[in-house]
Design a protein around this motif. Structure first.
Motif, short mmCIF file in Angstrom:
data_model
loop_
_atom_site.label_atom_id
_atom_site.label_comp_id
_atom_site.label_asym_id
_atom_site.label_seq_id
_atom_site.Cartn_x
_atom_site.Cartn_y
_atom_site.Cartn_z
N MET A 113 -5.58 -19.71 2.65
CA MET A 113 -6.38 -20.67 3.42
C MET A 113 -6.42 -20.36 4.91
O MET A 113 -7.41 -20.64 5.58
N LYS A 114 -5.36 -19.79 5.43
CA LYS A 114 -5.36 -19.48 6.87
C LYS A 114 -6.44 -18.44 7.18
O LYS A 114 -7.20 -18.59 8.16
N ALA A 115 -6.54 -17.41 6.36
CA ALA A 115 -7.57 -16.38 6.57
C ALA A 115 -8.97 -16.97 6.42
O ALA A 115 -9.89 -16.64 7.17
N LEU A 116 -9.12 -17.89 5.46
CA LEU A 116 -10.43 -18.53 5.25
C LEU A 116 -10.79 -19.42 6.44
O LEU A 116 -11.93 -19.42 6.91
N ALA A 117 -9.80 -20.16 6.92
CA ALA A 117 -10.04 -21.00 8.10
C ALA A 117 -10.42 -20.14 9.30
O ALA A 117 -11.34 -20.49 10.07
N ASP A 118 -9.74 -19.03 9.48
CA ASP A 118 -10.07 -18.13 10.60
C ASP A 118 -11.50 -17.63 10.49
O ASP A 118 -12.22 -17.53 11.50
N TYR A 119 -11.93 -17.31 9.27
CA TYR A 119 -13.30 -16.83 9.06
C TYR A 119 -14.31 -17.92 9.42
O TYR A 119 -15.30 -17.67 10.13
N ILE A 120 -14.06 -19.13 8.95
CA ILE A 120 -14.96 -20.24 9.23
C ILE A 120 -14.99 -20.54 10.72
O ILE A 120 -16.07 -20.76 11.31
N HIS A 121 -13.84 -20.54 11.36
CA HIS A 121 -13.79 -20.78 12.81
C HIS A 121 -14.52 -19.69 13.58
O HIS A 121 -15.13 -19.96 14.63
N SER A 122 -14.49 -18.47 13.08
CA SER A 122 -15.17 -17.36 13.77
C SER A 122 -16.69 -17.56 13.78
O SER A 122 -17.39 -16.97 14.60
#
Length: 411
Positions: free
Chosen positions: A104-113
């Motif tokens: 989820m952290k990697a997915l959140a980073d992608y969405i935030h990007s």
């Protein structure tokens, strides 16, 4: 002797304070400054139910940009039920790694990007509605986990909550979010059973006012022990609730069914218009990756969205109804007004509305449409075209299961 008596009194006072539990250290109030206008975003449930995975969420974030949804104001990518894996030996929740192998952290980073925000789903009970691990007994651990992942929005459901009282359960998750230290929008999904509009404004940022929406314009789906409601049935359930809504605290009539294939173009317009008039959260529930142009035009209509996102944050009200035809008004900032002529019936309705003969007053928020002393320009919110002024009556044919939405501005 006096010293010993003083020490004894001090110890007793200290014991009494500790005996009252954690009230001194827990903060049961939501994060302020969030959701000052109704949240806009997307949620996976209406279209995909439990069929969620990392690929879908990344592609949806991409589509939010390429479709123009982000530019129109949509912000949140919310993953609903069934993202959960198991808890580890310490009780911390992990995502289903078959569905979310990157975490989820990697997915959140992608969405935030992408300039977007991530929302997740949990439940106040022992299990979610889809049978995954709920947060009961693990509220503070889950809040810490979500904060560490970078979650921005939490939808908190109410399945499998035997013996719990809603207000207390939602205060617990609010306290947990405050302890975790990351501001998150809290969406209270308690279905309106325990009148969350009474206690919800201090605890969360929005609260469901009814059971789940069903993908039809005017019907009820009976599941035996519970029911789902059509768009018009959900609309009717908002009666008497507008006084509780405003910036940072919104009535939530559930997510949008626009673009999911069962509503007509007119019904889509009516659905979107009335959610805008209600100052409801605009949470799309369709497949953003495969929208036709008609659906895009509805979901990204800037004038309708401006009604919803108006800074006054006043929920609209039903002015009149007769024979399946309703008139709704909504006060807007800078002296503007929105009006929707809603045709719920199965036949065309002829509209002939004389502005000067009607007395439109919002007693709850002390607003009045002064068409006797002020001339307003009229704009059709769906076409962007002028519809004259309030000097003259407005005449139109409103098709069945459709709406005419106008914005009035002082000329």
């Amino acid at each position: 002797m006096k010293l010993r008596f003083f020490l004894l009194i001090t110890m007793l006072a200290s014991t009494a304070a500790f005996g009252q539990g954690n009230n001194y250290v827990q903060n049961y109030k939501k994060y302020d400054g969030l959701a000052l206008t109704p949240p806009m975003g997307w949620n996976s449930w209406n279209k995909f139910a439990c069929n969620v995975d990392e690929k879908l969420i990344r592609e949806t974030a991409d589509a939010m940009l390429s479709s123009g949804m982000k530019q129109a104001g949509y912000t949140y990518i919310n993953i609903d039920d069934c993202w959960h894996g198991e808890r580890d030996s310490l009780g911390f929740i992990h995502p289903d790694l078959k569905r979310f192998p990157s975490g989820m952290k990697a997915l959140a980073d992608y969405i935030h990007s992408k300039g977007l925000k991530l929302g997740l789903y949990s439940d106040a009970g022992s299990q979610t509605c889809g049978g995954r691990p709920g947060s009961r007994g693990f509220e503070f651990q889950d809040a810490l986990t979500y904060a560490g992942w970078g979650v921005d929005y939490l939808k908190y459901d109410w399945c499998n909550t035997e013996g719990l009282k809603a207000e207390g359960a939602y205060k617990t998750i609010t306290a947990a979010l405050r302890k975790a230290g990351r501001p998150m929008v809290l969406s209270i999904c308690e279905w309106g059973t325990d009148k969350p509009w009474i206690w919800g404004p201090a605890v969360g940022h929005l609260w469901r006012t009814s059971g789940d929406i069903f993908n039809c314009f005017d019907c009820i789906e009976d599941h035996g022990t519970w029911k789902s409601w059509g768009v018009m049935q959900i609309l009717d359930k908002q009666d008497g609730l507008r006084e509780y809504a405003g910036p940072g605290h919104w009535n939530d009539p559930d997510m949008l069914e626009i673009g999911n294939g069962k509503l007509t173009a007119g019904e889509d317009r009516a659905h979107f218009s009335m959610w805008a008039m209600l100052a409801a959260p605009l949470i799309a529930g369709n497949d953003l990756r495969n929208m036709n142009q008609e659906t895009k035009q509805v979901l990204t209509n800037k004038k309708i969205i401006s009604i919803n996102q108006d800074s006054l944050g006043i929920q609209g009200f039903r002015y009149s109804k007769a024979n399946g035809f309703e008139i709704w008004f909504k006060p807007l900032s800078n002296g503007k007004w929105a009006v929707s002529f809603l045709n719920r019936s199965s036949e065309v309705k002829k509209l002939d509305f004389d502005w000067k003969k009607e007395k439109v007053k919002d007693d709850i928020f002390n607003k009045q449409l002064n068409t006797n002393t002020v001339v307003y320009k009229i704009e059709n919110a769906w076409t962007g075209k002028s519809s004259g002024t309030t000097k003259n009556s407005i005449k139109a044919d409103v098709p069945a299961h459709d709406v005419l939405t106008l914005i009035l501005e002082e000329s």
